[in-house]
Design a protein around this motif. Structure first.
Motif, mmCIF file in Angstrom:
data_model
loop_
_atom_site.group_PDB
_atom_site.id
_atom_site.type_symbol
_atom_site.label_atom_id
_atom_site.label_comp_id
_atom_site.label_asym_id
_atom_site.label_seq_id
_atom_site.Cartn_x
_atom_site.Cartn_y
_atom_site.Cartn_z
ATOM 1 N N ASP A 141 -15.666 -30.705 18.628
ATOM 2 C CA ASP A 141 -16.429 -29.463 18.764
ATOM 3 C C ASP A 141 -15.598 -28.293 18.250
ATOM 4 O O ASP A 141 -15.041 -27.521 19.020
ATOM 5 N N ASN A 142 -15.526 -28.133 16.922
ATOM 6 C CA ASN A 142 -14.762 -27.027 16.349
ATOM 7 C C ASN A 142 -15.473 -26.477 15.115
ATOM 8 O O ASN A 142 -16.327 -27.145 14.517
ATOM 9 N N ALA A 143 -15.108 -25.264 14.746
ATOM 10 C CA ALA A 143 -15.789 -24.563 13.661
ATOM 11 C C ALA A 143 -15.656 -25.288 12.325
ATOM 12 O O ALA A 143 -16.634 -25.414 11.568
ATOM 13 N N ASN A 144 -14.479 -25.767 12.028
ATOM 14 C CA ASN A 144 -14.264 -26.443 10.753
ATOM 15 C C ASN A 144 -15.140 -27.682 10.628
ATOM 16 O O ASN A 144 -15.704 -27.963 9.565
ATOM 17 N N ARG A 181 -12.395 -21.706 18.383
ATOM 18 C CA ARG A 181 -12.230 -23.167 18.354
ATOM 19 C C ARG A 181 -12.242 -23.562 16.870
ATOM 20 O O ARG A 181 -13.234 -24.019 16.335
ATOM 21 N N LEU A 182 -11.109 -23.339 16.230
ATOM 22 C CA LEU A 182 -11.055 -23.498 14.782
ATOM 23 C C LEU A 182 -10.923 -24.951 14.349
ATOM 24 O O LEU A 182 -11.675 -25.415 13.487
ATOM 25 N N LEU A 183 -9.961 -25.650 14.919
ATOM 26 C CA LEU A 183 -9.749 -27.067 14.582
ATOM 27 C C LEU A 183 -9.786 -27.976 15.799
ATOM 28 O O LEU A 183 -9.767 -29.204 15.648
ATOM 29 N N VAL A 236 -7.945 -16.448 9.264
ATOM 30 C CA VAL A 236 -7.401 -16.332 10.629
ATOM 31 C C VAL A 236 -6.042 -17.020 10.718
ATOM 32 O O VAL A 236 -5.072 -16.461 11.246
ATOM 33 N N TYR A 237 -5.940 -18.228 10.186
ATOM 34 C CA TYR A 237 -4.670 -18.963 10.272
ATOM 35 C C TYR A 237 -3.563 -18.283 9.467
ATOM 36 O O TYR A 237 -2.414 -18.212 9.914
ATOM 37 N N THR A 238 -3.883 -17.771 8.280
ATOM 38 C CA THR A 238 -2.843 -17.109 7.481
ATOM 39 C C THR A 238 -2.386 -15.808 8.138
ATOM 40 O O THR A 238 -1.208 -15.449 8.060
ATOM 41 N N GLU A 246 -25.001 -22.653 12.767
ATOM 42 C CA GLU A 246 -25.018 -21.853 13.995
ATOM 43 C C GLU A 246 -23.977 -22.353 14.991
ATOM 44 O O GLU A 246 -23.312 -21.549 15.665
ATOM 45 N N LYS A 247 -23.816 -23.656 15.086
ATOM 46 C CA LYS A 247 -22.775 -24.223 15.959
ATOM 47 C C LYS A 247 -21.386 -23.828 15.463
ATOM 48 O O LYS A 247 -20.502 -23.490 16.262
ATOM 49 N N GLY A 248 -21.199 -23.853 14.152
ATOM 50 C CA GLY A 248 -19.912 -23.466 13.575
ATOM 51 C C GLY A 248 -19.582 -22.008 13.832
ATOM 52 O O GLY A 248 -18.449 -21.668 14.168
ATOM 53 N N GLU A 249 -20.559 -21.128 13.684
ATOM 54 C CA GLU A 249 -20.323 -19.707 13.921
ATOM 55 C C GLU A 249 -20.008 -19.419 15.381
ATOM 56 O O GLU A 249 -19.191 -18.552 15.700
ATOM 57 N N GLY A 250 -20.646 -20.181 16.274
ATOM 58 C CA GLY A 250 -20.329 -20.025 17.689
ATOM 59 C C GLY A 250 -18.916 -20.475 18.008
ATOM 60 O O GLY A 250 -18.191 -19.809 18.762
#
Length: 278
Positions: free
Chosen positions: A98-101, A91-93, A127-129, A81-85
């Protein structure tokens, strides 16, 4: 009437009433006892013990039983749930703590087959590609390369990375080729200037003839059309691409209405049309 007769009459009436009560009681059927649940199950033909239990249980009020997560499962759920938020907030990296990855990788460490965590990692790569491709379209190749590096740091084995790398590379090659052709064109005579014969009956055409507009192509070929229409001489077309050579012939022949133009094509990189003697 004497007292003895009265007593006898009372006794006879009493005996008659008792006999009627006894007869009524004998004719009345016995009251059946209440059947138990297990008797109903057996009479229905249920032999299996577990099936009987199911029948008895079904007769009781239904109760919903919810699965209770263990402490470990609750922690994994919280990480996802934290990752999805963080993913929704891009906030990918970053930030590092505090980031999704970070959250998705931690969830996968606890539960390697977790579908939501795997989907989250894949989404970050996508997203990055996509950002890398958009940057490449703007010719921001350095930024595009940084986005691709970020995607690789998340999951270097994702097939999307290899596909996008090839796509961006092809884009750069096509642009370099177009730039090279444009440079050659700028060093040649204006596309509107008709070609002059090298010698009598020889006409040199631009190598980039078929990258020009239709009007420009005709302006280059028109002197050849005029000469062929006057002399009715066969042609020799020297061109490295057979399809383009045939197209040159078709253009000339379609504009000479008096007769059918005779021609031979030669697979040579001379980019020239020559009027031959009969």
């Amino acid at each position: 009437m004497s007292k003895n007769r009265i007593l006898i009459l009372i006794l006879v009436l009493f005996m008659t009433g008792c006999q009627q009560n006894v007869k009524t009681s004998a004719e009345k059927p016995p009251i059946p006892e209440k059947k138990q649940d297990n008797v109903v199950a057996v009479s229905a033909g249920v032999d299996d013990k577990s099936t009987v239990q199911d029948v008895v249980t079904t007769s009781s009020p239904a109760q919903s039983v919810e699965k209770t997560l263990t402490t470990s499962e609750q922690l994994t759920q919280h990480l996802i749930e934290k990752g999805e938020g963080a993913l929704a907030a891009e906030r990918l990296l970053t930030p590092v703590e505090d980031n999704a990855n970070l959250y998705f990788q931690a969830a996968l460490g606890r539960d390697p087959g977790n579908y939501r965590a795997i989907l989250g990692i894949s989404t970050i790569v996508d997203v990055y590609t996509q950002w890398a491709w958009e940057s490449a379209l703007r010719r921001e190749y350095a930024r595009s390369s940084r986005y691709m590096d970020s995607a690789k740091s998340v999951n270097p084995e994702d097939p999307t990375i290899e596909e996008m790398t090839s796509r961006i590379s092809d884009l750069q090659k096509r642009r370099a080729q177009v730039a090279k052709v444009s440079k050659k064109q700028s060093s040649q005579p204006s596309s509107k200037e008709a070609p002059k014969p090298l010698t009598e009956g020889q006409y040199l055409l631009p190598k980039t003839l078929f990258s020009m507009t239709e009007d420009e192509i005709i302006s280059h070929i028109q002197p050849i059309i005029d000469k062929v229409a006057q002399a009715d001489r066969p042609l020799a077309i020297y061109w490295p691409n057979d399809k383009e050579a045939r197209l040159i012939y078709q253009i000339i022949n379609s504009r000479v209405t008096e007769f059918r133009v005779r021609a031979m094509t030669y697979h040579r990189a001379d980019y020239m049309v020559e009027l031959q003697q009969d």
